[in-house]
Enzyme design. Structure first.
Site, PDB file in Angstrom:
ATOM      1  N   HIS A 130      -7.502  -5.906   1.392  1.00 33.78           N
ATOM      2  CA  HIS A 130      -6.286  -5.090   1.456  1.00 33.78           C
ATOM      3  C   HIS A 130      -5.340  -5.513   2.582  1.00 33.78           C
ATOM      4  O   HIS A 130      -4.246  -4.985   2.694  1.00 33.78           O
ATOM      5  CB  HIS A 130      -6.684  -3.629   1.660  1.00 33.78           C
ATOM      6  CG  HIS A 130      -5.585  -2.629   1.405  1.00 33.78           C
ATOM      7  ND1 HIS A 130      -5.010  -2.451   0.172  1.00 33.78           N
ATOM      8  CD2 HIS A 130      -4.958  -1.743   2.236  1.00 33.78           C
ATOM      9  CE1 HIS A 130      -4.079  -1.504   0.241  1.00 33.78           C
ATOM     10  NE2 HIS A 130      -4.029  -1.067   1.486  1.00 33.78           N
ATOM     11  N   SER A 147       0.839  -1.194   0.000  1.00 40.91           N
ATOM     12  CA  SER A 147       0.000   0.000   0.000  1.00 40.91           C
ATOM     13  C   SER A 147       0.884   1.259   0.000  1.00 40.91           C
ATOM     14  O   SER A 147       1.645   1.454  -0.934  1.00 40.91           O
ATOM     15  CB  SER A 147      -0.977  -0.056   1.183  1.00 40.91           C
ATOM     16  OG  SER A 147      -2.005   0.876   1.013  1.00 40.91           O
ATOM     17  N   ASP A 182     -10.408  -5.464  -2.589  1.00 40.90           N
ATOM     18  CA  ASP A 182      -9.706  -4.422  -1.826  1.00 40.90           C
ATOM     19  C   ASP A 182     -10.544  -3.146  -1.881  1.00 40.90           C
ATOM     20  O   ASP A 182     -10.768  -2.600  -2.971  1.00 40.90           O
ATOM     21  CB  ASP A 182      -8.339  -4.205  -2.481  1.00 40.90           C
ATOM     22  CG  ASP A 182      -7.439  -3.237  -1.736  1.00 40.90           C
ATOM     23  OD1 ASP A 182      -7.970  -2.301  -1.113  1.00 40.90           O
ATOM     24  OD2 ASP A 182      -6.214  -3.417  -1.805  1.00 40.90           O
TER      25      ASP A 182
HETATM   26  N1  LIG Z   1      -8.103   3.473   8.961  1.00 43.97           N
HETATM   27  C1  LIG Z   1      -7.913   2.137   9.282  1.00 43.97           C
HETATM   28  C2  LIG Z   1      -7.269   1.337   8.180  1.00 43.97           C
HETATM   29  C3  LIG Z   1      -5.821   1.566   7.957  1.00 43.97           C
HETATM   30  C4  LIG Z   1      -5.252   0.524   7.006  1.00 43.97           C
HETATM   31  O1  LIG Z   1      -5.975  -0.180   6.341  1.00 43.97           O
HETATM   32  N2  LIG Z   1      -3.920   0.439   6.938  1.00 43.97           N
HETATM   33  C5  LIG Z   1      -3.339  -0.559   6.093  1.00 43.97           C
HETATM   34  C6  LIG Z   1      -2.457   0.098   5.092  1.00 43.97           C
HETATM   35  S1  LIG Z   1      -3.427   1.183   4.073  1.00 43.97           S
HETATM   36  C7  LIG Z   1      -2.286   1.938   3.048  1.00 43.97           C
HETATM   37  O2  LIG Z   1      -1.180   2.193   3.261  1.00 43.97           O
HETATM   38  C8  LIG Z   1      -2.565  -1.535   6.939  1.00 43.97           C
HETATM   39  O3  LIG Z   1      -1.627  -2.156   6.504  1.00 43.97           O
HETATM   40  N3  LIG Z   1      -3.003  -1.670   8.188  1.00 43.97           N
HETATM   41  C9  LIG Z   1      -2.354  -2.516   9.148  1.00 43.97           C
HETATM   42  C10 LIG Z   1      -3.018  -3.839   9.342  1.00 43.97           C
HETATM   43  O4  LIG Z   1      -2.609  -4.536  10.286  1.00 43.97           O
HETATM   44  O5  LIG Z   1      -3.880  -4.217   8.552  1.00 43.97           O
HETATM   45  C11 LIG Z   1      -7.201   2.000  10.590  1.00 43.97           C
HETATM   46  O6  LIG Z   1      -6.738   3.017  11.121  1.00 43.97           O
HETATM   47  O7  LIG Z   1      -7.084   0.898  11.112  1.00 43.97           O
END
Ligand SMILES: N[C@@H](CCC(=O)N[C@@H](CSC=O)C(=O)NCC(=O)O)C(=O)O
Length: 283
Positions: free
Chosen positions: A260, A151, A227
């Site tokens: 995602h 991401s 996603d």
């Molecule tokens: N807002 C939400 C979601 C944040 C989120 O999905 N982060 C992703 C990366 S998105 C793009 O860079 C991520 O990798 N999250 C970590 C995980 O463990 O999934 C929130 O604050 O949680």
């Protein structure tokens, strides 16, 4: 290099060692945290090393805890490095509280705009200070270094490799932000960190860098089709079209039903490690 490394914890893992570290970064001007998985082979000599750049809201722990990469890294003899996604506790107003900007959202670039430019220097941190620190403090092979990410970190892996072809000899990405100047996450980050100049934005946009003639080694991208960020934020079609037009070798795989998150990433992790192993073994 005389950096003092604080070892926060180490753990035996698949015959190797999972470590978490902190140091005072000269580049950032604040403490930074990173993580290293050393495979069993590192006890007997230097090994190839792969840097993983994580996404928004992540830390140096996220990849090591959730991606399930250590088993295969131990089999292949690959060192894994991940790092925090931004400086923290900078005192910059607005640094915390918005998951798309500031803490946890460094976007792997050096900010040029106040107030961010004082501390938000993630490109220099990753490509220079941390890179050299790993080579000098861990048994890593300096001519066999790869980079991958997810991401925001996929954007980081692509752009840092495109901008520094001599540093990274193998590249891959999971669901990268592939055309950041065209998506809300990228536009928000770039306008705050880089200002209004579209010319500067293009220097940190993977699609624009391909269009400008920058090239990568053979590239692997995986993308889930369930996603929620795919159409608005990630836009791999723009990147794929640029690669096709400009002759950049790209394998992009689109997977029904995957979202995602790290369940998606862990599903295809072994393919990425094999991709890097194959690329780095040719050197
Ligand atoms: N807002 C939400 C979601 C944040 C989120 O999905 N982060 C992703 C990366 S998105 C793009 O860079 C991520 O990798 N999250 C970590 C995980 O463990 O999934 C929130 O604050 O949680």
């Amino acid at each position: 290099m005389t950096t003092h490394l604080e070892t926060r914890s180490t753990h035996r893992c698949f015959g190797g060692t999972q470590g978490f570290y902190q140091h005072l970064s000269e580049t950032i001007g604040l403490p930074m945290r990173f993580s290293v998985y050393q495979p069993p082979q590192a006890q007997h000599g230097s090994v190839p090393v792969l840097f993983f750049l994580a996404g928004l809201t992540c830390t140096e722990e996220t990849f090591m805890i959730k991606a399930g990469a250590q088993r295969m890294a131990a089999q292949l003899g690959i060192m894994l490095v991940s790092m925090d996604t931004s400086p923290r506790e900078t005192g910059i107003p607005g640094e915390a509280g918005d998951w798309e900007l500031g803490a946890g959202a460094g976007f792997y670039l050096d900010a040029t705009e106040a107030p961010w430019s004082k501390y938000f220097r993630m490109e220099s941190y990753v490509t220079q200070e941390l890179y050299q620190l790993i080579l000098s403090h861990f048994p890593a092979q300096q001519n066999r270094v790869g980079i991958f990410g997810h991401s925001m970190g996929g954007h980081g892996a692509l752009t840092l490799a495109l901008r520094n072809p001599d540093l990274y000899r193998s590249v891959s990405a999971f669901a990268p932000i592939a055309a950041p100047q065209h998506c809300p996450w990228g536009q928000k980050a770039f306008s705050h960190y880089l200002g209004a100049s579209r010319e500067n934005w293009c220097k940190h946009d993977a699609t624009a860098l391909i269009e400008a003639g920058h090239r990568l080694p053979a590239l692997l991208i995986d993308q889930g089709l369930k996603d929620p960020f795919l159409a608005e934020q990630l836009q791999p079609d723009r990147f794929e079209a640029a690669c096709r037009l400009h002759g950049q070798p790209l394998t992009i795989r689109r997977h029904d039903g995957y979202d995602h998150g790290y369940y998606f990433i862990s599903t295809f992790m072994t393919d990425h490690l094999q991709h890097h192993y194959d690329q780095l073994s040719q050197l």
